[in-house]
Design an enzyme around this catalytic site. Structure first.
Site, mmCIF file in Angstrom:
data_model
loop_
_atom_site.group_PDB
_atom_site.id
_atom_site.type_symbol
_atom_site.label_atom_id
_atom_site.label_comp_id
_atom_site.label_asym_id
_atom_site.label_seq_id
_atom_site.Cartn_x
_atom_site.Cartn_y
_atom_site.Cartn_z
ATOM 1 N N ALA A 154 -39.360 0.421 -2.874
ATOM 2 C CA ALA A 154 -39.504 0.465 -4.331
ATOM 3 C C ALA A 154 -40.928 0.837 -4.717
ATOM 4 C CB ALA A 154 -39.106 -0.872 -4.950
ATOM 5 N N LEU A 157 -41.671 4.454 -4.050
ATOM 6 C CA LEU A 157 -40.988 5.274 -5.040
ATOM 7 C C LEU A 157 -41.784 5.303 -6.347
ATOM 8 C CD1 LEU A 157 -38.470 6.800 -6.159
ATOM 9 C CD2 LEU A 157 -37.537 4.539 -6.715
ATOM 10 N N TYR A 158 -42.156 4.151 -6.851
ATOM 11 C CA TYR A 158 -42.860 4.098 -8.127
ATOM 12 C C TYR A 158 -44.209 4.796 -8.054
ATOM 13 C CZ TYR A 158 -39.239 0.650 -9.118
ATOM 14 O OH TYR A 158 -38.043 0.010 -9.282
ATOM 15 N N ARG A 159 -44.925 4.621 -6.971
ATOM 16 C CA ARG A 159 -46.222 5.299 -6.824
ATOM 17 C C ARG A 159 -46.027 6.820 -6.754
ATOM 18 N NH1 ARG A 159 -49.312 1.515 -8.919
ATOM 19 N NH2 ARG A 159 -50.068 -0.020 -7.443
#
Length: 193
Positions: A154, A157-159
């Site tokens: 997660a 993914l966000y980075r």
């Protein structure tokens, strides 16, 4: 999701309307529970919240379906407004400048989940990209449990999507875990490869 990706994974990404989420609420709760590792009694408590979210202003949702129609993942969000529990918790924890910067016109990514057996096929990235392309607002925020950024799918993914720290080590009432609140500007530009 491209036709080539659909053929390779055996799954397709579809936009959902509020009624789609309501009709598939049992499946949504099953994916949510598996992805988050929540006990059944906690899921039942959250079922009503999730059902009510579909009627919020600016609601947008996507689902990843297998070729035989099973739900492999989903994501949704809506415009963040005062009076919404998450909005008020995070808003009150920020300084005035951050409140203005992040909440003036904010799309809140509320849930983004993929069943554990389906993880590792970029489904979460496809869901997030589609959701953010549909989002209203000039900024977007989400919260995620604090984790080792190097090992957490997660977090990676966000980075990769350009989310940056807004608030770290935040504790929501009723949850003993620390969370990070991450944000980015909209509209979405393609993530770095």
């Amino acid at each position: 999701m491209s036709k080539d990706s659909e053929e390779r994974t055996g799954m397709r990404l579809v936009p959902w309307q509020p009624d789609d989420l309501a009709r598939r609420l049992d499946d949504v709760m099953a994916v949510y529970g598996e992805a988050m590792g929540y006990r059944s009694e906690l899921l039942e408590a959250r079922r009503g919240y999730i059902a009510s979210h579909a009627r919020r202003p600016g609601f947008r949702a996507v689902a990843t379906l297998t070729n035989d129609g099973h739900l492999a993942g989903f994501g949704y969000g809506y415009l963040s407004h005062p009076g919404q529990w998450w909005h008020d918790q995070v808003y009150n924890a920020l300084d005035p400048a951050a409140r203005t910067a992040w909440f003036a016109d904010c799309f809140e990514v509320v849930e983004l989940h993929v069943r554990p057996p389906a993880q590792g096929h970029s489904l979460g990235a496809r869901q997030l990209a589609a959701l953010l392309r549909m989002a209203n607002g000039s900024t977007t925020l989400l919260s995620t449990p604090e984790a080792d950024e190097a090992t957490s799918r997660a977090w990676r993914l966000y980075r990769r999507f350009g989310f940056r720290d807004v608030l770290r080590g935040f504790r929501f009432p009723g949850d003993e875990r620390a969370f990070a609140v991450l944000g980015r500007e909209l509209p979405l530009t393609p993530p770095a490869s």
